[in-house]
Every structure is written in structure tokens, then in C-alpha cells.
Design a protein around this motif. Structure first.
Motif, short mmCIF file in Angstrom:
data_model
loop_
_atom_site.label_atom_id
_atom_site.label_comp_id
_atom_site.label_asym_id
_atom_site.label_seq_id
_atom_site.Cartn_x
_atom_site.Cartn_y
_atom_site.Cartn_z
N GLY A 14 0.80 -1.24 -0.01
CA GLY A 14 0.05 -0.06 -0.10
C GLY A 14 0.99 1.23 0.12
O GLY A 14 0.60 2.17 -0.88
N GLN A 15 1.88 1.31 0.96
CA GLN A 15 2.62 2.38 0.71
C GLN A 15 3.35 2.90 -0.40
O GLN A 15 3.31 4.07 -0.86
CB GLN A 15 3.87 1.98 1.85
N TYR A 16 3.87 1.56 -1.10
CA TYR A 16 4.42 1.91 -2.30
C TYR A 16 3.76 2.22 -3.63
O TYR A 16 3.79 3.29 -4.38
CB TYR A 16 5.35 0.66 -2.96
N ARG A 161 -1.05 -12.16 -8.26
CA ARG A 161 -0.80 -13.12 -6.98
C ARG A 161 0.97 -12.72 -6.96
O ARG A 161 1.42 -12.35 -7.84
CB ARG A 161 -0.78 -14.42 -7.53
N THR A 162 1.22 -12.79 -5.64
CA THR A 162 2.68 -12.44 -5.43
C THR A 162 3.41 -13.30 -4.32
O THR A 162 2.64 -14.07 -3.74
CB THR A 162 2.85 -10.80 -5.03
N VAL A 163 4.63 -13.23 -4.14
CA VAL A 163 5.42 -14.04 -3.16
C VAL A 163 6.37 -13.25 -2.60
O VAL A 163 7.13 -12.50 -2.88
CB VAL A 163 6.37 -15.07 -4.28
N LEU A 164 6.27 -13.51 -1.21
CA LEU A 164 7.42 -13.12 -0.09
C LEU A 164 7.79 -11.69 -0.39
O LEU A 164 9.01 -11.51 -1.19
CB LEU A 164 8.57 -14.03 -0.10
N VAL A 165 6.95 -10.64 -0.18
CA VAL A 165 7.23 -9.32 -0.65
C VAL A 165 8.18 -8.62 0.61
O VAL A 165 8.19 -8.72 1.64
CB VAL A 165 5.97 -8.57 -0.82
N TYR A 166 9.05 -8.02 0.00
CA TYR A 166 10.27 -7.49 0.88
C TYR A 166 10.50 -5.99 0.62
O TYR A 166 10.33 -5.60 -0.78
CB TYR A 166 11.57 -8.02 0.93
N GLY A 167 11.05 -5.24 1.28
CA GLY A 167 11.16 -3.76 1.19
C GLY A 167 11.14 -3.06 2.32
O GLY A 167 10.92 -3.34 3.62
N VAL A 168 11.57 -1.40 2.16
CA VAL A 168 11.66 -0.84 3.46
C VAL A 168 10.29 -0.24 3.95
O VAL A 168 9.68 0.62 3.12
CB VAL A 168 12.62 0.23 3.27
N LEU A 203 10.28 -7.55 -4.73
CA LEU A 203 10.53 -6.28 -4.24
C LEU A 203 9.27 -5.41 -4.23
O LEU A 203 8.46 -5.25 -5.15
CB LEU A 203 11.71 -5.70 -5.16
N ALA A 204 9.06 -4.84 -3.16
CA ALA A 204 7.62 -4.04 -3.14
C ALA A 204 7.58 -3.15 -4.32
O ALA A 204 6.45 -3.07 -4.54
CB ALA A 204 7.75 -3.39 -1.76
N ASP A 206 8.49 -3.32 -7.21
CA ASP A 206 8.28 -4.01 -8.45
C ASP A 206 6.65 -4.40 -8.59
O ASP A 206 6.02 -4.46 -9.57
CB ASP A 206 9.06 -5.33 -8.56
N LEU A 207 6.32 -4.98 -7.29
CA LEU A 207 4.82 -5.26 -7.17
C LEU A 207 4.08 -4.26 -7.21
O LEU A 207 3.05 -4.24 -7.99
CB LEU A 207 4.63 -5.73 -5.87
N ALA A 208 4.13 -2.97 -6.71
CA ALA A 208 3.55 -1.82 -7.13
C ALA A 208 3.56 -1.41 -8.58
O ALA A 208 2.51 -0.99 -9.06
CB ALA A 208 4.13 -0.67 -6.24
N GLU A 209 4.64 -1.42 -9.21
CA GLU A 209 4.72 -1.06 -10.40
C GLU A 209 3.54 -2.14 -11.47
O GLU A 209 3.08 -1.93 -12.40
CB GLU A 209 6.11 -1.33 -11.13
N GLY A 210 3.78 -3.70 -10.99
CA GLY A 210 3.15 -4.27 -11.70
C GLY A 210 1.54 -4.30 -11.71
O GLY A 210 0.88 -4.05 -12.58
N CYS A 211 1.11 -3.62 -10.34
CA CYS A 211 -0.32 -3.36 -10.14
C CYS A 211 -0.56 -2.12 -11.18
O CYS A 211 -1.58 -2.18 -11.59
CB CYS A 211 -0.41 -2.83 -8.81
N LYS A 212 0.27 -1.15 -11.09
CA LYS A 212 0.40 -0.03 -12.12
C LYS A 212 -0.08 -0.34 -13.44
O LYS A 212 -0.97 0.08 -14.19
CB LYS A 212 1.38 0.92 -11.98
N LEU A 213 0.59 -1.18 -13.83
CA LEU A 213 0.52 -1.65 -15.15
C LEU A 213 -0.67 -2.50 -15.57
O LEU A 213 -1.32 -2.12 -16.47
CB LEU A 213 1.67 -2.80 -15.64
N ILE A 214 -1.25 -3.18 -14.65
CA ILE A 214 -2.54 -3.92 -14.74
C ILE A 214 -3.65 -2.88 -14.81
O ILE A 214 -4.71 -2.85 -15.81
CB ILE A 214 -2.88 -4.94 -13.65
N ILE A 215 -3.69 -2.06 -13.61
CA ILE A 215 -4.78 -1.03 -14.07
C ILE A 215 -4.66 0.09 -15.18
O ILE A 215 -5.84 0.27 -15.68
CB ILE A 215 -5.02 -0.24 -12.52
N ASP A 216 -3.62 0.42 -15.63
CA ASP A 216 -3.51 1.25 -16.68
C ASP A 216 -3.70 0.47 -18.09
O ASP A 216 -4.55 1.33 -18.65
CB ASP A 216 -1.94 1.66 -16.98
N LYS A 217 -3.69 -0.76 -17.98
CA LYS A 217 -4.29 -1.61 -19.17
C LYS A 217 -5.45 -2.00 -19.11
O LYS A 217 -6.10 -2.70 -19.98
CB LYS A 217 -3.16 -2.63 -19.56
#
Length: 300
Positions: A14-16, A161-168, A203-204, A206-217
Motif C-alpha cells: 500500500g505504501q509503495y 498473485r505475489t510471493v514473499l514481498v520485501y522492502g523498507v 521487491l515491493a 516491483d509489485l507496485a509497478e506491476g499493479c500500476k501496469l494492470i490498472i493502466d491497461k
């Protein structure tokens, strides 16, 4: 201008998502979480505290905000907590998803649901999007049930779907594998790390970017969004120690059966991400690159 409602905005993803989307002029972001807004960045978007288990509150929020897209990242994600508190887990992960979907159907919002590798049993990873789900714990079962509700919905939907998300995380109480290894080894503490569970850590950002790509398209269907490197937590810990010049001798390989955990863990998950690469242009960082990014952020 796309109006996006993000649930679970106090969480790591959510943060990213809030940072990434609110920085761009073409999005209007409404963030929602439980209780107060705990993100460091408080400007550039609207925050509303909503209990997702409250049907009227959820539907009211969607009717008021009329979002073009909903990214449902809010969830109870700790597998052991879900095993101990099954009713709470079902309420947050399944019932709340139904309330949000009903709101999306009414307003015509595109609905993106965040799910997990724990919908799989871990006997045959890495997994593709169309592999059969077969969860081994209650957290996985709740997310698999929510996925079924999403797939039956009249709304335009996607499942990431995602796997073991890491980040600050902004929230210092949230640790992840990198901070956990770093702080223990800096204190010269021995660490037992699991070496019989395989994942493709994500990486958090990367996941945020993937979500952005999905909603944009408005890309409908199921997508696997994760890193590419198949690693055990022990492999990850060794890389962290090596990168930070810390003592790898303090790391001890153990198998998962040695830990007393209420929730069973799938052995080998991880994802094949070809579909996301091809259809979305998803390009995640390697674990080594992600590690570098996280360490730099921690330094700040």
C-alpha cells in the motif's frame, strides 16, 4: 485522470502504491486503511480510515469516491495469525472482498485483487497462472476463496498473485528478511534460517509497478507478479550477509519442521512470470538488485 482507491494503504505494498501513483498527475489517489494514516508521506492524496468488515462503510466509501479502479491490497497476511484467528481472517480476506466487489459492480470500477503463492500446495513450484490451487493453510484457503468470489463477479477484474514481498516499510515494527538478518548479524547473534522452502522473493516497488501496469491497461485475468530468482530464506540470508560484509558463519541451515508454527508452509512455490512480462511489460529486479535498493533506502 484516473481515480484509484487503494485499500491496505498502511501496509508495505500500500505504501509503495500510494507513493508511486500520487506522484503522477494522471492519478487521483484515495487511500484507506484501519485507524490513522501511518505513512510518512501524508500529502498528495486523500486518506480515509475505514473498517473493511463494515459493509455500509465500505459501500459508502465507494459511492462517495466513485473510483475508476480499486486496488484491494488490504488483508490479514500473517499465516500463523490467520490459523489462530480464523473468523477474523475470513472477515478481512473474504467478506471484505465481497463488499468491495459489490461496490465496484455498482460503480463500474475496475477491481484488482492482491493474492498470494500460498493458494498453492508447494509440491510443484514454480507455478503458472492456470495451475490448480490447493492451499495447505487457512491464510491460503481464505485467499483462494476470495479469488473465487472475484472470478464470479460482474465487475471487470484482475488478480495479482505475489510471493514473499520485501522492502523498507515506513512502519519500523514491520521487519523483513533483509532487516532481520542485518540487525541480528550486526549484533553477532546466531540465526537459524530455513533451507527447505523455495520462493521467488518480490521487491515491493516491483509489485507496485506491476499493479500500476494492470490498472493502466485494465488487463483482466490472473497475473503472477514476483521476482525471478528461486531462493530459500537461507540463500537470501547468505546474500544479505555477503552484501553487507557480515559473518555468514552465524547463519545456521535448518528445515522448516524444526519450527513450531500453527500454519503449515508450502515447500516450493515461486512463480513463472512470463505472462506478466509479455502482456504487461513487467520487468522485476533480481534479488541482488533489490537487496542493493533496500540497503540504500535503509541508509537514508
Amino acid at each position: 485522470m484516473m481515480k484509484v482507491l487503494i485499500t491496505g494503504s498502511n501496509g508495505l505494498l500500500g505504501q509503495y502504491l500510494v507513493q508511486r501513483l500520487s506522484a503522477l498527475p494522471e492519478y487521483e489517489v484515495i487511500a484507506t486503511g484501519r485507524g490513522a494514516n501511518r505513512l510518512r508521506q501524508q500529502a498528495g492524496y486523500k486518506y480515509e480510515s475505514v473498517n473493511l468488515a463494515d459493509e455500509a462503510a465500505v459501500k459508502g466509501l465507494i459511492e462517495r469516491s466513485q473510483p475508476d479502479a480499486i486496488i484491494h491490497a488490504g488483508a490479514m497476511t500473517q499465516a500463523d495469525d490467520c490459523e489462530r484467528n480464523k473468523d477474523a481472517c475470513w472477515m478481512v480476506n473474504v467478506t471484505a472482498t465481497r463488499y468491495l466487489l459489490q461496490g465496484a459492480e455498482k460503480t463500474g470500477a475496475f477491481f484488482l485483487f492482491l493474492s498470494t503463492d500460498f493458494v498453492f500446495d508447494g509440491l510443484a513450484g514454480p507455478y503458472r497462472e492456470d495451475d490448480p490451487v490447493n492451499p495447505v493453510n487457512y491464510y491460503g484457503a481464505s485467499k483462494a476463496a476470495a479469488e473465487r468470489i472475484v472470478k464470479q463477479s460482474k465487475a471487470a477484474w484482475a488478480i495479482a498473485r505475489t510471493v514473499l514481498v520485501y522492502g523498507v516499510a515506513d512502519d519500523p515494527r514491520r521487519s523483513n528478511i533483509i532487516t532481520w538478518v542485518k540487525s541480528n548479524l550486526e549484533q553477532k547473534k546466531k540465526l537459524k534460517v530455513v533451507n527447505d522452502q523455495w520462493r521467488t522473493p518480490t521487491l515491493a516497488q516491483d509489485l507496485a509497478e506491476g499493479c500500476k501496469l494492470i490498472i493502466d491497461k485494465r488487463a483482466e485475468g490472473v497475473f503472477h507478479l514476483s521476482g525471478k530468482d528461486m531462493l530459500t530464506p537461507y540463500d537470501m540470508a547468505v546474500q544479505v550477509a555477503g552484501y553487507l560484509d557480515l559473518e555468514t558463519k552465524l547463519l545456521e541451515k535448518v528445515d522448516g519442521s524444526g519450527f513450531k508454527q500453527p500454519a503449515k508452509r508450502p515447500a516450493r512455490t515461486g512463480f513463472v512470470i512470463e505472462k506478466a512480462e509479455k502482456e504487461l511489460g513487467f520487468t522485476p529486479h533480481s534479488f541482488e538488485e533489490g537487496l542493493k535498493i533496500v540497503v540504500e533506502q535503509l541508509g537514508k
